[in-house]
Write an enzyme that holds these catalytic residues in place. Structure first.
Site, PDB file in Angstrom:
ATOM      1  N   LEU A   6       0.693  -1.127  -0.017  1.00  0.00           N
ATOM      2  CA  LEU A   6      -0.021  -0.024  -0.027  1.00  0.00           C
ATOM      3  C   LEU A   6       0.976   1.198   0.151  1.00  0.00           C
ATOM      4  O   LEU A   6       1.444   1.593   1.165  1.00  0.00           O
ATOM      5  CB  LEU A   6      -0.975  -0.054   1.124  1.00  0.00           C
ATOM      6  CG  LEU A   6      -1.776  -1.233   1.580  1.00  0.00           C
ATOM      7  CD1 LEU A   6      -2.696  -0.952   2.570  1.00  0.00           C
ATOM      8  CD2 LEU A   6      -2.470  -1.393   0.297  1.00  0.00           C
ATOM      9  N   ALA A   8      -0.195   4.396  -1.640  1.00  0.00           N
ATOM     10  CA  ALA A   8      -0.993   5.545  -2.445  1.00  0.00           C
ATOM     11  C   ALA A   8      -1.165   6.864  -1.381  1.00  0.00           C
ATOM     12  O   ALA A   8      -1.476   7.676  -1.692  1.00  0.00           O
ATOM     13  CB  ALA A   8      -2.527   4.955  -2.726  1.00  0.00           C
ATOM     14  N   GLY A   9      -1.004   6.325  -0.137  1.00  0.00           N
ATOM     15  CA  GLY A   9      -1.198   7.509   0.979  1.00  0.00           C
ATOM     16  C   GLY A   9      -0.354   8.835   0.706  1.00  0.00           C
ATOM     17  O   GLY A   9       0.604   8.960   0.019  1.00  0.00           O
ATOM     18  N   GLY A  84      -8.778   5.209   2.473  1.00  0.00           N
ATOM     19  CA  GLY A  84      -8.603   4.117   3.534  1.00  0.00           C
ATOM     20  C   GLY A  84      -7.873   2.932   2.895  1.00  0.00           C
ATOM     21  O   GLY A  84      -7.800   2.577   1.810  1.00  0.00           O
ATOM     22  N   THR A  85      -7.473   2.094   3.916  1.00  0.00           N
ATOM     23  CA  THR A  85      -6.632   0.900   3.576  1.00  0.00           C
ATOM     24  C   THR A  85      -7.385  -0.418   2.980  1.00  0.00           C
ATOM     25  O   THR A  85      -6.881  -0.885   2.246  1.00  0.00           O
ATOM     26  CB  THR A  85      -5.733   0.334   4.796  1.00  0.00           C
ATOM     27  OG1 THR A  85      -6.966   0.375   6.099  1.00  0.00           O
ATOM     28  CG2 THR A  85      -4.588   1.205   5.281  1.00  0.00           C
ATOM     29  N   GLY A 138      -4.422   0.231  15.650  1.00  0.00           N
ATOM     30  CA  GLY A 138      -5.457  -0.752  15.719  1.00  0.00           C
ATOM     31  C   GLY A 138      -4.915  -1.680  16.640  1.00  0.00           C
ATOM     32  O   GLY A 138      -3.844  -2.138  16.677  1.00  0.00           O
ATOM     33  N   ASN A 163      -2.001  -3.323  15.813  1.00  0.00           N
ATOM     34  CA  ASN A 163      -1.452  -3.730  14.440  1.00  0.00           C
ATOM     35  C   ASN A 163      -0.518  -3.304  13.539  1.00  0.00           C
ATOM     36  O   ASN A 163      -0.587  -2.149  13.768  1.00  0.00           O
ATOM     37  CB  ASN A 163      -2.960  -3.402  13.676  1.00  0.00           C
ATOM     38  CG  ASN A 163      -3.048  -3.991  12.246  1.00  0.00           C
ATOM     39  OD1 ASN A 163      -2.410  -4.696  11.906  1.00  0.00           O
ATOM     40  ND2 ASN A 163      -4.025  -3.301  11.574  1.00  0.00           N
ATOM     41  N   HIS A 314      29.765  25.658   4.601  1.00  0.00           N
ATOM     42  CA  HIS A 314      30.957  26.377   5.425  1.00  0.00           C
ATOM     43  C   HIS A 314      30.240  26.544   6.844  1.00  0.00           C
ATOM     44  O   HIS A 314      28.991  27.329   7.171  1.00  0.00           O
ATOM     45  CB  HIS A 314      31.379  27.519   5.029  1.00  0.00           C
ATOM     46  CG  HIS A 314      31.055  28.047   3.707  1.00  0.00           C
ATOM     47  ND1 HIS A 314      31.956  27.990   2.528  1.00  0.00           N
ATOM     48  CD2 HIS A 314      29.823  28.508   2.910  1.00  0.00           C
ATOM     49  CE1 HIS A 314      31.362  28.326   1.442  1.00  0.00           C
ATOM     50  NE2 HIS A 314      30.325  28.605   1.571  1.00  0.00           N
TER      51      HIS A 314
HETATM   52  P1  TTP Z   1      -1.391   6.259   6.666  1.00  0.00           P
HETATM   53  O1  TTP Z   1      -0.188   6.482   7.269  1.00  0.00           O
HETATM   54  O2  TTP Z   1      -2.424   6.009   7.563  1.00  0.00           O
HETATM   55  O3  TTP Z   1      -1.549   7.448   5.509  1.00  0.00           O
HETATM   56  P2  TTP Z   1      -0.623   8.135   4.937  1.00  0.00           P
HETATM   57  O4  TTP Z   1       0.483   7.402   4.310  1.00  0.00           O
HETATM   58  O5  TTP Z   1      -1.513   9.065   3.935  1.00  0.00           O
HETATM   59  O6  TTP Z   1       0.024   9.215   6.143  1.00  0.00           O
HETATM   60  P3  TTP Z   1      -0.803  10.406   6.683  1.00  0.00           P
HETATM   61  O7  TTP Z   1      -1.582   9.948   7.842  1.00  0.00           O
HETATM   62  O8  TTP Z   1       0.508  11.280   7.341  1.00  0.00           O
HETATM   63  O9  TTP Z   1      -1.293  11.297   5.643  1.00  0.00           O
HETATM   64  O10 TTP Z   1      -1.266   4.734   5.862  1.00  0.00           O
HETATM   65  C1  TTP Z   1      -0.806   3.736   5.986  1.00  0.00           C
HETATM   66  C2  TTP Z   1      -0.244   3.013   4.813  1.00  0.00           C
HETATM   67  O11 TTP Z   1      -1.296   2.798   3.872  1.00  0.00           O
HETATM   68  C3  TTP Z   1       0.775   3.971   3.918  1.00  0.00           C
HETATM   69  O12 TTP Z   1       1.688   3.065   3.415  1.00  0.00           O
HETATM   70  C4  TTP Z   1      -0.260   4.335   2.928  1.00  0.00           C
HETATM   71  C5  TTP Z   1      -1.444   3.385   2.743  1.00  0.00           C
HETATM   72  N1  TTP Z   1      -2.680   3.852   2.396  1.00  0.00           N
HETATM   73  C6  TTP Z   1      -3.034   3.669   1.057  1.00  0.00           C
HETATM   74  O13 TTP Z   1      -2.386   2.936   0.007  1.00  0.00           O
HETATM   75  N2  TTP Z   1      -4.167   3.959   0.485  1.00  0.00           N
HETATM   76  C7  TTP Z   1      -4.904   4.555   1.638  1.00  0.00           C
HETATM   77  O14 TTP Z   1      -6.436   5.085   1.156  1.00  0.00           O
HETATM   78  C8  TTP Z   1      -4.400   4.990   2.636  1.00  0.00           C
HETATM   79  C9  TTP Z   1      -5.298   5.891   4.074  1.00  0.00           C
HETATM   80  C10 TTP Z   1      -3.410   4.598   3.132  1.00  0.00           C
END
Ligand code: TTP
Length: 396
Positions: A6, A8-9, A84-85, A138, A163, A314
């Protein structure tokens, strides 16, 4: 078995470091976080990856391509909005026909943990870490070897098992993701889908991390991760070291880099390609210096991540800091990294002061910052991308 990563965040807590790159491409020991994850997964025997991209995805695709360079296959799925994840994993449904693992793209883990996960027999397995304060994670409840409940960021955590964002899932998880409603914060949370999977009677086990797990969510986490990665560094001098330079411990010097006379470097330190280091500078342990960086006369630098193309020319001191790409330090710029009262240092994250828990923390500097001569930067300061300071400015 395939691995979904993951990535995309947006990494909003990492700003300004993520203004021009996704969090997963931030360098740790001169290598993007995501590359560390892929390399560990490869060591664990994984050969097929699906990377869920979103925010600034081009830099990920350009860097890793189709994976051939690493002798693996990489496919990409675009998550248009970071909902979201659970939503991110759902985007990759068409890419699996078997059990698969999911890894968050913003952490450091070891191949041992991945190996342990992929050999488990249960329908699904969550990886957890014992933490002191689980309120930001979590948290799972268990009965013997099984997970009975998972609660997102509880005020009163039922256990200290957090988690860790690494999962083994059956294909049926997609049925539950489709049924998962938006959480109060407006996201499809994978933890809610997992709860549905548990409630359906599936056997959901857990694996406690005994090895490396570093979640990289806030800027100072980069320093923790960098120190960890460099602690396993093996020295390799590919550049030129002039007479009367002193190199102690494990040090990597990239091709085309010159270490000039009088430089004193104590490893573990990694220095990238085409850098100009010294004369007469002091580089102390746990420092990672990117490519094409200049560290000049009478500069002391310790426990830092310095990204590519930056000049610290420097008379400067820089400690416990993350310095972005293409910054320029005016002569005499100094960074404070310790409070007189020894208390932990607070940093502005998304408009709020957050206790970093760190006793020593210097500056978080975005890309393209230019400091005027004799700039003094206070502990825990954040300098926005492209900011310029004047002569003798005090940054708080
Ligand atoms: P988070 O750390 O919760 O989200 P983020 O990476 O956007 O950071 P911030 O809260 O600082 O804005 O995400 C956990 C992991 O999941 C991270 O690797 C990004 C990924 N993720 C996605 O791929 N898609 C999503 O919709 C979200 C929320 C997270």
């Amino acid at each position: 078995m395939k691995a979904f990563i993951l990535a995309a965040g947006e990494g909003t807590r990492m700003r300004p470091l993520t203004d021009r790159r996704p969090k997963v491409m931030l360098p740790i020991g001169n290598k993007p976080i995501l590359e560390h994850i892929i390399d560990e997964a490869v060591d664990a025997g994984i050969r097929q990856f699906v990377i869920v991209t979103g925010y600034m995805e081009n830099s990920i695709r350009e860097y890793f391509g189709d994976g051939l360079q690493k002798d693996v296959s990489i496919e990409y799925v675009f998550q248009k909005e970071q909902n979201g994840t659970g939503h991110a994993i759902g985007c990759a449904e068409d890419y699996v026909d078997d059990r698969f693992i999911v890894l968050n793209g913003d952490m450091l883990i070891s191949s041992v943990q991945i190996k342990n996960l992929i050999t488990r027999a249960e329908d699904a397995v969550l990886t957890v870490k014992e933490v002191e304060d689980p309120c930001n994670f979590g948290v799972i409840c268990t009965a013997g070897e099984k997970v009975t409940q998972i609660v997102e960021k509880p005020e009163k955590p039922p256990t200290n098992l957090a988690n860790a964002g690494i999962y083994l899932f059956p294909q049926s998880i997609f049925d539950y993701i489709r049924k998962t409603p938006e959480s109060p914060r407006g996201e499809i949370e994978i933890t809610d889908s997992i709860q549905m999977l548990i409630d359906s009677g599936a056997s959901v086990g857990y694996e406690v991390f005994r090895d490396t797990w570093i979640d990289i969510g806030r800027p100072w986490d980069m320093l923790t991760a960098n120190k960890h990665v460099l602690s396993g560094l093996e020295g390799n001098i590919m550049g030129e070291v002039e007479p009367n330079a002193t190199l102690k411990g494990e040090i990597v010097v990239g091709a085309g880099t010159v270490i000039r006379s009088g430089a004193y470097i104590i490893g573990p330190v990694v220095i990238g390609k085409d850098c100009d280091i010294g004369p007469n500078c002091f580089i102390r342990p746990s420092t990672a210096i990117g490519d094409n960086v200049r560290i000049g006369n009478a500069v002391e630098i310790k426990n830092c991540v310095v990204m590519d193309e930056t000049n610290i020319g420097h008379l400067s001191y820089v400690g416990d800091s993350v310095i972005g790409h293409d910054c320029n330090f005016g002569a005499g710029t100094k960074v404070a990294n310790l409070r007189h009262d020894g208390r932990t240092i607070r940093v502005m994250i998304k408009g709020e002061k957050v206790d970093s828990g760190q006793r020593k923390l210097g500056v978080i500097m975005g890309d393209g910052v230019h400091t005027g001569i004799n700039t003094c930067i206070n502990v825990g300061s954040v300098l926005k991308t492209g900011r310029c300071t004047g002569l003798g400015e005090v940054v708080k």
